[in-house]
Write a protein that holds these residues in place. Structure first.
Motif, mmCIF file in Angstrom:
data_model
loop_
_atom_site.group_PDB
_atom_site.id
_atom_site.type_symbol
_atom_site.label_atom_id
_atom_site.label_comp_id
_atom_site.label_asym_id
_atom_site.label_seq_id
_atom_site.Cartn_x
_atom_site.Cartn_y
_atom_site.Cartn_z
ATOM 1 N N UNK A 185 0.834 -1.216 0.000
ATOM 2 C CA UNK A 185 0.000 0.000 0.000
ATOM 3 C C UNK A 185 0.864 1.261 0.000
ATOM 4 N N UNK A 186 2.177 1.089 0.082
ATOM 5 C CA UNK A 186 3.057 2.264 0.217
ATOM 6 C C UNK A 186 4.092 2.301 -0.894
ATOM 7 N N UNK A 187 3.866 3.193 -1.860
ATOM 8 C CA UNK A 187 4.807 3.396 -2.972
ATOM 9 C C UNK A 187 5.066 2.086 -3.690
ATOM 10 N N UNK A 188 6.361 1.831 -3.939
ATOM 11 C CA UNK A 188 6.668 0.600 -4.664
ATOM 12 C C UNK A 188 6.815 -0.605 -3.739
ATOM 13 N N UNK A 189 6.523 -0.395 -2.456
ATOM 14 C CA UNK A 189 6.516 -1.528 -1.513
ATOM 15 C C UNK A 189 7.891 -1.921 -1.002
ATOM 16 N N UNK A 226 12.122 4.288 -2.258
ATOM 17 C CA UNK A 226 10.709 4.391 -1.877
ATOM 18 C C UNK A 226 10.500 5.347 -0.703
ATOM 19 N N UNK A 227 11.164 6.519 -0.838
ATOM 20 C CA UNK A 227 11.134 7.485 0.254
ATOM 21 C C UNK A 227 9.710 7.881 0.662
ATOM 22 N N UNK A 228 8.917 8.243 -0.329
ATOM 23 C CA UNK A 228 7.573 8.721 -0.020
ATOM 24 C C UNK A 228 6.729 7.621 0.627
ATOM 25 N N UNK A 229 6.866 6.417 0.078
ATOM 26 C CA UNK A 229 6.094 5.287 0.598
ATOM 27 C C UNK A 229 6.413 5.035 2.068
ATOM 28 N N UNK A 230 7.714 5.010 2.346
ATOM 29 C CA UNK A 230 8.134 4.736 3.718
ATOM 30 C C UNK A 230 7.679 5.871 4.641
ATOM 31 N N UNK A 289 21.164 10.699 8.735
ATOM 32 C CA UNK A 289 20.803 12.030 9.243
ATOM 33 C C UNK A 289 19.590 12.585 8.491
ATOM 34 N N UNK A 290 19.589 12.357 7.191
ATOM 35 C CA UNK A 290 18.445 12.823 6.391
ATOM 36 C C UNK A 290 17.164 12.112 6.805
ATOM 37 N N UNK A 291 17.296 10.826 7.038
ATOM 38 C CA UNK A 291 16.106 10.061 7.453
ATOM 39 C C UNK A 291 15.568 10.642 8.760
ATOM 40 N N UNK A 292 16.465 10.850 9.710
ATOM 41 C CA UNK A 292 16.010 11.366 11.012
ATOM 42 C C UNK A 292 15.416 12.767 10.869
ATOM 43 N N UNK A 293 16.037 13.589 10.047
ATOM 44 C CA UNK A 293 15.504 14.948 9.856
ATOM 45 C C UNK A 293 14.085 14.854 9.291
ATOM 46 N N UNK A 294 13.893 13.951 8.335
ATOM 47 C CA UNK A 294 12.549 13.778 7.756
ATOM 48 C C UNK A 294 11.571 13.235 8.796
#
Ligand code: REL
Length: 860
Positions: free
Chosen positions: A293-297, A304-308, A352-357
């Motif tokens: 159900x999330x982006x490309x899975x 799959x940044x947006x999905x995650x 770091x980018x993941x955490x910032x997001x």
């Protein structure tokens, strides 16, 4: 508060002081709040000796979790005294009152404060603190009040459960079937008792590695990991003054399996998290179910940044109203590293980018700055490398340090490091599904080691979060209890009071009369189990040759006997608790030691072509079957089958870190056929200046045509006796030969032979001769002096000792390889030899004439 103190009598001040000093006791709490009868006028009767009971008053607007816990207290008092206290909210009363509430949330408490009847120096602005205080009656001055006031929701709840615990309701009453103490009357000793703040802010457990046991049990008993089981767990945590939980996550999704789970956690007062590799309050299982159900899975932040992100956001929306701590960052799918981005710097940047997001998502959902939501960065496995290489995270994020899964902390903050707002936490294990070998069956942790590592942890400033991986929870009740007590106040423990803690734990579960023996058994089994886990133990762990294996196996069997003796003596109401906490772990592990010892003996005797190998093969099979029986007994019979499946864990036959998939497997044993038997051929090696040999372990036996050497099994002090039978035949040309490698270089050596006591039934007694390597024989008579003339000096004492000892110095020919052959000849019939000690200076006069020296069978 000064006013209040001034109003107290001298004796009350004394009792107040004694309560405060009692508060310093291990675990941080006094044990003497309750008395069966009033010790002073001011003591507060919960149920008086006249059977008049107090009432309970609280503010209906207090936290739901507080009101729920008050319900537990009422039930607990009922179970203890047989009296259900009345709720007297919103009505005037003419009875003694227990007033319970949270500062700032309970009008009743706030009114007491304004009326200067309750001091708040240890409540206001404090974390999870409570006060239990006796004060004069409010509406009726002739009546009394007992106030339980909390600084916050959990503070009040802890105060409520403190009273329950002191009345005799163990926190483990349900989870370990501990019987509730009975009292006809109970008084709270007058004074003001204050808990202080916990030293560690978040204290909790992780239910992990939960299949097959926890999963099987919850499935069978509750139809899954739903709120029926979790509310039991929340209650246990609160009774142990914990506040934090990572729920089961193997094929479980706490928030989805039962939507009541998170709602009730919050209502009870439990702060929820997810395990170290499940970010943003979403279980790994949820991704497994919903990833399409999330982006490309894909669980991939690049592809799959947006999905995650959407997945995380949805989870946070769902739980935003509940008290939680968010796991931050991202690892591979499951407990795996992230794909390597190339260099350390690139890896940092990705993370770091993941955490910032993630923090942006938090702000978006909560409409508050990110630092208002508690977060952790868990340095589990490879993630510690990131930290060591210098990766930094926002100051408000708690850095969750970890152990190595075996209870050894891997990294601690530098002592001189700058204070972080988020501080540090510790993730610790008493259960593991991993390398080098999983340990999931029974408790394998000893308290002294846990204390040693945790005092270090605390002293290095790790005080934000302590979380313990307890596996299925149930066979780890004891280390879990210790961990949470230690988290409340690490400084109340030291190396000298750990035994006292064990005794207190046992007194709480089995009653004071049984506590010291139970505590000794409990501590000893923990020590034994921490030597080697059940899953790592096998027939080669201990040294068989040196006697080490026999010693540890016998010690375990002796411990089982002690436990069984106590179990049999216990009053029936304690038996389930004792079985769960002591008896079963001891009997099951003792049996495992017996099994592997039997396998080791079988292997050795098979190699020696000794028929006794078959006894040990049978015994190993018996132990293997008994192991299954014991598990079945725990599953089906303890507490009427309440814990079915909790002993389903495979624990025999591991070949790698992971459990064997076919379940427990019987270790290989062998059988010797009579026609394979090869007598003799034993060769000994000198150890510690002696060669001690059981007589039946000869190298060669020579006999004449009329007689033969026989072993008389079990005869004498240790193994057996060797005799030339029949005694009516001649002893000519008969001898026993013993082969040994001596390290001693001397020309002479002392020979000690221990014979079965034989009197000179043939007048003149029995003679023997002995010589090394064909040198000149020494001949002597072993018993000619055992006659009536010497009845008190020689004859009776030898009979009573049941042995005759001969000591002779023999010539020792020089041989290059140190290998000697000792020949012993009976010169008259009726000589029975039990043991031979060649003494090159190391002989010690022990009653059993020394442990047998190492030997092997010479292959012919
Ligand atoms: O003990 C641990 O922390 C890990 O082995 C587990 O947390 C692990 O992630 C496992 O449950 C699987 O996901």
């Amino acid at each position: 508060s000064l006013k209040f103190l001034a109003g107290l009598s001298f004796c009350c001040i004394l009792s107040l002081l004694s309560l405060q000093s009692a508060a310093q006791q291990i675990g941080g709490l006094g044990e003497d709040l309750i008395s069966a009868k009033p010790l002073s006028e001011r003591d507060f009767p919960i149920v008086g000796i006249d059977q008049v009971a107090a009432g309970i008053r609280y503010d209906d607007n207090d936290y739901k979790g507080v009101i729920r816990a008050i319900g537990d207290l009422r039930n607990d008092i009922d179970s203890v005294t047989g009296v259900k206290l009345a709720i007297i909210n919103n009505k005037p009363s003419d009875i003694d009152e227990i007033i319970i509430g949270t500062l700032g949330h309970s009008k009743l408490i706030d009114e007491l404060v304004s009326a200067k009847k309750l001091a708040t120096q240890d409540l206001k602005g404090k974390w999870e603190s409570f006060v239990i205080s006796t004060i004069p009656g409010i509406s009726n001055k002739n009546k009394k009040c007992l106030v339980i006031a909390g600084s916050d929701k959990r503070g009040t709840i802890y105060g409520i459960y403190e009273l329950s615990r002191q009345l005799g309701v163990s926190p483990w009453y349900w989870w370990a079937d501990v019987p509730i103490q009975k009292r006809t009357a109970a008084y709270v000793i007058s004074g003001r008792y204050s808990s202080g703040e916990p030293k560690v802010r978040y204290r909790g457990i992780f239910i992990n590695d939960e299949a097959p046991c926890f999963t099987g049990w919850t499935q069978a008993k509750y139809g899954g990991r739903n709120s029926k089981v979790y509310t039991r767990m929340f209650e246990l945590l609160l009774r142990l003054r914990a506040n934090y939980l990572w729920p089961a996550m193997w094929s479980s999704a706490f928030n989805e399996d039962d939507p009541e789970n998170p709602r009730l956690a919050d209502e009870y007062g439990i702060v929820m998290g997810t395990s170290h590799h499940e970010p943003m309050l979403r279980a790994q299982r949820e991704w497994t179910i919903h990833h399409n159900e999330f982006g490309n899975g894909e669980w991939n932040y690049v592809s799959n940044k947006q999905g995650v992100q959407d997945f995380w956001k949805q989870g946070l929306e769902r739980n935003k109203n509940y008290e939680s701590i968010l796991t931050m960052g991202m690892r591979g799918d499951g407990d795996l590293p992230m794909p390597d981005a190339g260099s350390a710097q690139q890896n940092f940047t990705v993370l770091e980018n993941i955490m910032a997001d993630q923090r942006k998502i938090i702000e978006g959902v909560t409409h508050k700055p990110a630092d208002q939501t508690p977060q952790i960065w868990a340095l589990y496995s490879e993630v510690l490398e990131y930290f060591d290489q210098g990766m930094k995270v926002p100051d408000d994020m708690t850095i969750l340090l970890c152990d190595d899964n075996w209870g050894d902390v891997r990294r601690l903050p530098e002592l001189a490091s700058k204070k972080r707002k988020g501080g540090y936490g510790m993730y610790y294990h008493v259960d593991l599904h991993g390398a080098p070998r999983a340990y999931q069956w029974l408790n394998m942790t000893q308290i002294p080691h846990m204390w040693e590592q945790l005092q270090l942890t605390y002293d290095y400033g790790v005080d934000k979060i302590w979380i313990l991986n307890v596996g299925d929870l149930k066979p780890n009740e004891y280390p879990m209890d210790f961990f949470l007590n230690m988290a409340w106040n690490p400084k109340s423990f030291n190396q000298n009071n750990l035994g006292e803690y064990a005794a207190r734990f046992c007194a709480q579960q089995f009653g004071a009369a049984q506590a010291s023996e139970a505590a000794d058994i409990l501590s000893t089994y923990c020590k034994f189990n921490s030597r080697v886990t059940a899953e790592m133990l096998d027939s080669r762990t201990y040294n068989l040759e040196s006697g080490e294996f026999l010693k540890v196996r016998d010690a375990y069997l002796a411990l089982e006997t002690r436990a069984l003796r106590q179990y049999l003596e216990l009053s029936p109401r304690y038996k389930d608790a004792y079985m769960e906490l002591v008896m079963h772990p001891v009997r099951a592990m003792a049996n495992l030691y017996d099994l592997y010892y039997a396998v080791a003996m079988n292997g050795k005797l098979t190699a020696d072509k000794d028929l006794k190998a078959n006894y040990w093969a049978d015994h190993a099979e018996y132990c293997f079957k008994r192991d299954a029986e014991l598990s079945k007994d725990y599953n089906l019979n303890v507490a009427g089958g309440k814990w079915n499946h909790l002993m389903d864990q495979t624990h025999i036959g591991y070949r790698s870190w992971d459990e064997p998939k076919g379940g427990n497997s019987m270790p290989k044993v062998f059988r010797v056929k009579p026609d394979e038997v090869k007598p003799g051929s034993f060769v000994f090696t000198e150890k510690n200046g002696v060669v001690a040999m059981e007589a039946e372990h000869y190298f060669e036996a020579r006999a004449n045509a009329q007689a033969q050497w026989v072993i008389i099994p079990e005869l004498g002090r240790t193994l057996s006796g060797m005799a030339l039978l029949p005694y009516t035949a001649t002893t000519d040309h008969s001898a026993l030969l013993y082969k040994m490698k001596l390290s001693s270089q001397s020309n002479h050596v002392t020979l000690r032979i221990f014979f079965t006591c034989t009197l000179p039934f043939k007048k003149g007694g029995q003679r023997v001769s002995a010589a090394f390597d064909g040198a000149k024989e020494t001949v002597w008579n072993i018993n000619e002096d055992l006659i009536w003339k010497n009845n008190y000096t020689r004859m009776y004492p030898s009979g009573a000792a049941r042995i005759i000892e001969s000591v002779k110095v023999l010539e020792l020919p020089v041989v290059n390889d140190g290998v000697h052959l000792l020949q012993i000849q009976p010169l008259d019939p009726g000589v029975v030899i039990q043991k031979i000690v060649v003494d090159a200076g190391g002989y010690e006069p022990t009653h059993l004439k020394m442990e047998e020296s190492p030997y092997k069978k010479e292959k012919i």
